[in-house]
Design a protein around this motif. Structure first.
Motif, PDB file in Angstrom:
ATOM      1  N   UNK A   1       0.824  -1.194   0.000  1.00 59.70           N
ATOM      2  CA  UNK A   1       0.000   0.000   0.000  1.00 59.70           C
ATOM      3  C   UNK A   1       0.867   1.255   0.000  1.00 59.70           C
ATOM      4  N   UNK A   2       0.276   2.339  -0.491  1.00 60.19           N
ATOM      5  CA  UNK A   2       0.995   3.606  -0.473  1.00 60.19           C
ATOM      6  C   UNK A   2       0.940   4.273   0.896  1.00 60.19           C
ATOM      7  N   UNK A   3      -0.118   3.994   1.667  1.00 60.21           N
ATOM      8  CA  UNK A   3      -0.232   4.530   3.024  1.00 60.21           C
ATOM      9  C   UNK A   3      -0.665   3.412   3.960  1.00 60.21           C
ATOM     10  N   UNK A   4       0.120   3.221   5.023  1.00 61.53           N
ATOM     11  CA  UNK A   4      -0.205   2.225   6.039  1.00 61.53           C
ATOM     12  C   UNK A   4      -0.503   2.947   7.342  1.00 61.53           C
ATOM     13  N   UNK A   5      -1.720   2.846   7.826  1.00 60.89           N
ATOM     14  CA  UNK A   5      -2.126   3.508   9.067  1.00 60.89           C
ATOM     15  C   UNK A   5      -2.272   2.471  10.168  1.00 60.89           C
ATOM     16  N   UNK A   6      -1.643   2.749  11.290  1.00 62.41           N
ATOM     17  CA  UNK A   6      -1.657   1.814  12.418  1.00 62.41           C
ATOM     18  C   UNK A   6      -2.228   2.499  13.650  1.00 62.41           C
ATOM     19  N   UNK A   7      -2.876   1.730  14.501  1.00 63.13           N
ATOM     20  CA  UNK A   7      -3.410   2.256  15.762  1.00 63.13           C
ATOM     21  C   UNK A   7      -3.440   1.141  16.790  1.00 63.13           C
ATOM     22  N   UNK A   8      -3.631   1.542  18.061  1.00 64.92           N
ATOM     23  CA  UNK A   8      -3.691   0.543  19.140  1.00 64.92           C
ATOM     24  C   UNK A   8      -2.415  -0.252  19.247  1.00 64.92           C
ATOM     25  N   UNK A   9      -2.544  -1.582  19.138  1.00 63.46           N
ATOM     26  CA  UNK A   9      -1.379  -2.476  19.187  1.00 63.46           C
ATOM     27  C   UNK A   9      -1.051  -3.035  17.808  1.00 63.46           C
ATOM     28  N   UNK A  10      -1.505  -2.366  16.763  1.00 62.09           N
ATOM     29  CA  UNK A  10      -1.291  -2.862  15.401  1.00 62.09           C
ATOM     30  C   UNK A  10       0.189  -2.913  15.050  1.00 62.09           C
TER      31      UNK A  10
END
Length: 537
Positions: free
Chosen positions: A144-153
């Motif tokens: 992917x061109x943008x990888x968004x992470x949150x929490x414990x990802x």
């Protein structure tokens, strides 16, 4: 003899202050280039050649399935940072920390640990057998061109390179709740002969401090069997530095931020050099043999972020050792824990410093009381001491004998006023180091505006008082404290002691305001204690 001892003690104290100021006031650094406020795609330049690192797994990449792609900028976005990566090599173009600004101004840009100039040196790149793979190899990326992470990802980005008969598979793991980036590099030998491999992992930075940060300097650091080594001298950095001997990690750091490489194996070599105002860092792994059609794995971790213990404690290779307060580290860390504890209740770092100072003063109250009591006794026998000196001024031995008899008769210890104070000095220095090197105080607010005005005042406890109000008040309290202290019998010593507040005021003018607040509060408490003693007397 007694006068000489007192003057010698005073001179030594002054020498300690001067030496301390010399060693703990780093030389000013050249101002690093201003961080880019806009992050745009760029082509990785080919100006960087090799001379610097290397080991984990997925399916092999066959020549038939490898399709090179053009380099482009992709993003990894987490609650902690935003990373911009060029797929032509998997190198960093920018690494912006979301929780930290460059200044206290409202419109200040965020800290970018990889500036535009540093990105030209391919941070987080890989060098294979002397070849900078970001411009000597062909790369492919299909994520992917943008990888968004949150929490414990967590997310793994995969980059594949074809260079010199070898396929390099870079698997970079990013975490939403950590500044640690884990690399699993697989070397796949696509040739018909055995390959000897030398791999270097790289980082680069234009520095982590500003020109005016006199008490916070950029330094190259590494941890090995010999302990933590730090080098702040730019001339040595330009010559090049190297660390091995069971290397744990190597990198670049300031009081507040760290960029580090942590290889899996301890037989790697750390190299660092300052080139064109850019610090180039590398960890090199040699001696890798890859048979035809086989693969070898090399592991390395990157840490790019603040020197906060909660993020470093779980990091590999003892990266937590980067939070080091020098000789008084064993005292500084407990004091910092106490400071954090007070802050958790009051929510203001300035108030937390005041409360911690009060606790330290209470702890040492008996020792201070004993010191003042001893000085009062000395004051009472000063006239008799003066007569002895005059009477036996031509007979040193007899003078010393009479002085000792005088001390014995009136039960006075001439060192009684100094020893209790000397015991407290390590604690003072420990707290000094804790306040100076704690990222918690960076941009921490105490009193944001000068009372009854809209002028920014103590809005950053890691910076100096812009109006020099606190250091001047501190100097005045030192002068008052000297006036309350029993006057030494020797006129020369008395003049030296009265001159000390001037010296300290001059020194403290550019100290971080958090340190000045601590010293000022300590002086006020000492004045109160002396006043109580004088009242009782």
């Amino acid at each position: 003899m007694d006068t000489k001892r007192v003057i010698l003690a005073t001179a030594l104290s002054f020498l300690v202050i001067v030496v301390w100021s010399y060693f703990f006031t780093p030389a000013q650094q050249p101002a690093p280039p201003k961080n880019a406020t806009q992050q745009t795609s760029q082509t990785v330049p080919d100006k960087v050649t090799s001379d610097f690192p290397d080991t984990k797994s997925a399916e092999k990449v066959s020549p038939a399935t490898f399709v090179p792609t053009d380099g482009k900028t992709i993003a990894v976005d987490t609650p902690l940072y935003n990373a911009r990566i060029n797929t032509q090599g998997g190198v960093l173009e920018h690494f912006t920390l979301k929780k930290y600004k460059q200044t206290i101004a409202k419109d200040s840009p965020l800290i970018d640990l990889v500036s535009t100039q540093a990105s030209s040196m391919a941070p987080m790149g890989v060098i294979y057998n002397g070849l900078p793979t970001w411009n000597k190899g062909q790369w492919s990326y299909d994520g992917q061109e943008t990888t968004s992470l949150s929490g414990n990802d967590a997310s793994v980005l995969r980059f594949v390179c074809r260079v010199a008969g070898m396929h390099l598979v870079r698997e970079l793991t990013f975490h939403a709740d950590s500044y640690l980036i884990e690399e699993n590099l697989r070397l796949q030998n696509m040739s018909d002969s055995q390959a000897q491999a030398r791999v270097t992992f790289t980082l680069a930075s234009t520095g982590m401090t500003q020109h005016e940060d006199r008490y916070n300097h950029t330094r190259i650091a590494w941890l090995n069997k010999d302990g933590l080594t730090e080098e702040k001298d730019e001339d040595d950095a330009k010559e090049g530095l190297m660390g091995d001997n069971e290397l744990q990690w190597g990198g670049l750091q300031s009081n507040y931020f760290l960029m580090a490489l942590a290889p899996e194996t301890t037989d790697a070599v750390f190299k660092a050099k300052l080139v064109d105002n850019v610090y180039r860092l590398g960890v090199e792994k040699t001696g890798l043999l890859v048979e035809p059609g086989m693969e070898s794995t090399v592991l390395n971790d990157y840490y790019i972020g603040p020197k906060e213990e909660k993020y470093l404690e779980g990091a590999p290779n003892k990266l937590s050792s980067a939070v080091d307060f020098g000789f008084f580290d064993f005292l500084a860390k407990p004091l910092l824990m106490g400071l954090n504890w007070f802050y958790s209740y009051v929510g203001n770092w300035g108030v937390a410093i005041i409360l911690l100072t009060v606790c330290i003063k209470i702890l040492f109250w008996p020792l201070s009381h004993k010191s003042y009591k001893s000085m009062n006794k000395m004051k009472k026998i000063q006239p008799m001491m003066t007569k002895v000196r005059e009477k036996y001024k031509d007979d040193r031995q007899k003078m010393n004998e009479e002085m000792m008899q005088l001390y014995k008769t009136y039960k006075v210890n001439p060192a009684g006023g100094c020893v209790p104070m000397l015991i407290q000095i390590p604690v003072f220095f420990g707290l000094y180091q804790a306040l100076l090197g704690s990222i918690q105080l960076r941009h921490a607010v105490f009193i944001k505006y000068l009372p009854f005005t809209d002028y920014i005042w103590l809005a950053d406890l890691s910076a100096k008082d812009p109006f020099y109000i606190t250091p001047l008040i501190m100097g005045a309290t030192m002068f008052l404290q000297q006036k309350l202290t029993p006057t030494p019998g020797d006129p020369t010593q008395a003049k030296i002691m009265l001159f000390m507040p001037v010296i300290f005021t001059f020194m403290f003018l550019n100290f971080p305001s958090g340190l000045v607040v601590y010293w000022l509060v300590n002086n006020v408490l000492s004045i109160g204690q002396q006043w109580l003693m004088l009242r009782k007397a």
